[in-house]
Design a protein around this motif. Structure first.
Motif, PDB file in Angstrom:
ATOM      1  N   MET A   1      25.376 -16.090   5.674  1.00 23.06           N
ATOM      2  CA  MET A   1      24.508 -15.624   4.597  1.00 23.06           C
ATOM      3  C   MET A   1      23.218 -15.040   5.160  1.00 23.06           C
ATOM      4  N   SER A   2      22.703 -15.659   6.211  1.00 20.21           N
ATOM      5  CA  SER A   2      21.482 -15.168   6.851  1.00 20.21           C
ATOM      6  C   SER A   2      21.664 -13.751   7.361  1.00 20.21           C
ATOM      7  N   SER A   3      22.811 -13.486   7.974  1.00 22.29           N
ATOM      8  CA  SER A   3      23.098 -12.142   8.478  1.00 22.29           C
ATOM      9  C   SER A   3      23.133 -11.129   7.339  1.00 22.29           C
ATOM     10  N   LYS A   4      23.684 -11.522   6.209  1.00 23.14           N
ATOM     11  CA  LYS A   4      23.784 -10.617   5.062  1.00 23.14           C
ATOM     12  C   LYS A   4      22.416 -10.298   4.465  1.00 23.14           C
ATOM     13  N   ILE A   5      21.604 -11.331   4.229  1.00 16.33           N
ATOM     14  CA  ILE A   5      20.332 -11.097   3.552  1.00 16.33           C
ATOM     15  C   ILE A   5      19.285 -10.475   4.471  1.00 16.33           C
ATOM     16  N   SER A   6      19.500 -10.558   5.790  1.00 14.13           N
ATOM     17  CA  SER A   6      18.505 -10.004   6.718  1.00 14.13           C
ATOM     18  C   SER A   6      18.413  -8.489   6.625  1.00 14.13           C
ATOM     19  N   ALA A   7      19.381  -7.868   5.972  1.00 11.74           N
ATOM     20  CA  ALA A   7      19.349  -6.414   5.797  1.00 11.74           C
ATOM     21  C   ALA A   7      18.688  -5.999   4.483  1.00 11.74           C
ATOM     22  N   ILE A   8      18.268  -6.967   3.682  1.00  7.35           N
ATOM     23  CA  ILE A   8      17.695  -6.679   2.367  1.00  7.35           C
ATOM     24  C   ILE A   8      16.179  -6.533   2.487  1.00  7.35           C
ATOM     25  N   PRO A   9      15.614  -5.394   2.072  1.00  9.09           N
ATOM     26  CA  PRO A   9      14.177  -5.138   2.253  1.00  9.09           C
ATOM     27  C   PRO A   9      13.271  -6.219   1.681  1.00  9.09           C
ATOM     28  N   GLU A  10      13.591  -6.721   0.482  1.00  5.95           N
ATOM     29  CA  GLU A  10      12.743  -7.736  -0.138  1.00  5.95           C
ATOM     30  C   GLU A  10      12.664  -9.008   0.700  1.00  5.95           C
ATOM     31  N   VAL A  11      13.771  -9.358   1.325  1.00  8.58           N
ATOM     32  CA  VAL A  11      13.809 -10.550   2.172  1.00  8.58           C
ATOM     33  C   VAL A  11      12.968 -10.338   3.423  1.00  8.58           C
ATOM     34  N   ARG A  12      13.123  -9.201   4.054  1.00  6.48           N
ATOM     35  CA  ARG A  12      12.404  -8.925   5.297  1.00  6.48           C
ATOM     36  C   ARG A  12      10.898  -8.859   5.057  1.00  6.48           C
ATOM     37  N   GLU A  13      10.496  -8.232   3.963  1.00  9.06           N
ATOM     38  CA  GLU A  13       9.075  -8.113   3.659  1.00  9.06           C
ATOM     39  C   GLU A  13       8.451  -9.477   3.406  1.00  9.06           C
ATOM     40  N   LYS A  14       9.219 -10.350   2.796  1.00  8.41           N
ATOM     41  CA  LYS A  14       8.734 -11.696   2.489  1.00  8.41           C
ATOM     42  C   LYS A  14       8.292 -12.426   3.761  1.00  8.41           C
ATOM     43  N   LEU A  15       9.029 -12.222   4.837  1.00  9.73           N
ATOM     44  CA  LEU A  15       8.788 -12.981   6.058  1.00  9.73           C
ATOM     45  C   LEU A  15       7.914 -12.258   7.082  1.00  9.73           C
ATOM     46  N   LEU A  16       7.844 -10.940   6.981  1.00 13.63           N
ATOM     47  CA  LEU A  16       7.173 -10.161   8.020  1.00 13.63           C
ATOM     48  C   LEU A  16       5.695 -10.511   8.159  1.00 13.63           C
ATOM     49  N   SER A  17       4.985 -10.640   7.045  1.00 17.89           N
ATOM     50  CA  SER A  17       3.546 -10.894   7.121  1.00 17.89           C
ATOM     51  C   SER A  17       3.254 -12.251   7.752  1.00 17.89           C
ATOM     52  N   LEU A  18       4.075 -13.252   7.442  1.00 19.65           N
ATOM     53  CA  LEU A  18       3.885 -14.577   8.034  1.00 19.65           C
ATOM     54  C   LEU A  18       4.078 -14.514   9.543  1.00 19.65           C
ATOM     55  N   GLN A  19       5.113 -13.826   9.984  1.00 21.26           N
ATOM     56  CA  GLN A  19       5.411 -13.733  11.409  1.00 21.26           C
ATOM     57  C   GLN A  19       4.285 -13.033  12.165  1.00 21.26           C
ATOM     58  N   ARG A  20       3.794 -11.939  11.603  1.00 23.05           N
ATOM     59  CA  ARG A  20       2.728 -11.186  12.278  1.00 23.05           C
ATOM     60  C   ARG A  20       1.409 -11.956  12.281  1.00 23.05           C
ATOM     61  N   SER A  21       1.151 -12.697  11.222  1.00 18.68           N
ATOM     62  CA  SER A  21      -0.077 -13.495  11.171  1.00 18.68           C
ATOM     63  C   SER A  21      -0.080 -14.568  12.249  1.00 18.68           C
TER      64      SER A  21
END
Length: 223
Positions: A96-116
């Motif tokens: 499931m992780s592999s599938k949702i990792s291609a979804i823009p809404e999912v990626r955007e949700k996590l990107l800011s936390l990772q960069r911070s």
């Protein structure tokens, strides 16, 4: 000025194990981005979200909070207030992780936390698009890989040790299928950054890989 190390590579290459050991030995913070995606995947599974319907996924993302905490130097993934470390390492969650990792809404949700996290701390971050997308200016970029059969054997042995019923043939097929999905997804596909050092771990022990990467990081920090 924080030091950022990006480790990318396919499933079963040893990224998480090696990144965790490196972080411990160098006293850096280990950020397991895959665990963050797995936490989101767990939520999708538990709440029976149809990930082919982007409106459902978007609503789910709005309802999800993911925090990273540390206990005795180990990362704890907190999904909506609950520690889910013990629930996110199944093959179902992995798929499931592999599938949702291609979804823009999912990626955007996590990107800011990772960069911070990377802006504030010395971090070692592993995933599939860290050097190419999440931390394109990382001080050190490593692409960790291994032969597909070798990676399948590693995952098979992990599953058996955990009491998971599976066959090596099925695990190897799933590894190859996941490689195909990750490399060909439209958003931030798995690929080696142009300035990354490629490390094939097929014939290396974990200790040998860690020793080699410590030298690479040390050389980069000394520059």
């Amino acid at each position: 000025m924080s030091i950022n190390v990006a480790i990318d590579g396919p499933a079963g290459a040893g990224k998480s194990t090696i990144a965790r050991m490196l972080a411990r030995e160098l006293n850096y913070i280990y950020v397991d981005t895959g665990a963050m995606y797995r936490a989101m995947a767990l939520y999708m599974i538990e709440h029976k979200i149809d990930v082919s319907h982007l409106d459902e996924v978007g609503s789910a993302c709005d309802a999800i909070t993911i925090d990273i905490q540390y206990s005795a130097g180990e990362q704890q993934v907190i999904l909506n207030g609950k520690n889910v470390n013990d629930f996110i390492r199944t093959e179902t969650v992995s798929e499931m992780s592999s599938k949702i990792s291609a979804i823009p809404e999912v990626r955007e949700k996590l990107l800011s936390l990772q960069r911070s996290l990377a802006a504030a701390e010395n971090v070692i971050m592993d995933g599939r698009d860290i050097g190419t997308h999440v931390l394109p200016n990382a001080d050190v970029k490593i692409f960790l890989t291994a032969d597909a059969h070798v990676r399948a054997v590693r995952r098979y042995e992990e599953f058996i040790a955990k009491g998971v019923s599976c066959t090596l043939e099925n695990v190897e097929r799933e590894v190859i299928e996941r490689d195909e999905r990750d490399m060909n997804r439209a958003i931030a596909p798995l690929k080696q950054a142009e300035d990354a050092v490629r490390v094939d771990t097929s014939a290396m022990t974990i200790e040998e890989v860690v020793c080699y990467l410590k030298k690479l990081i040390g050389q980069a920090v000394a520059r």
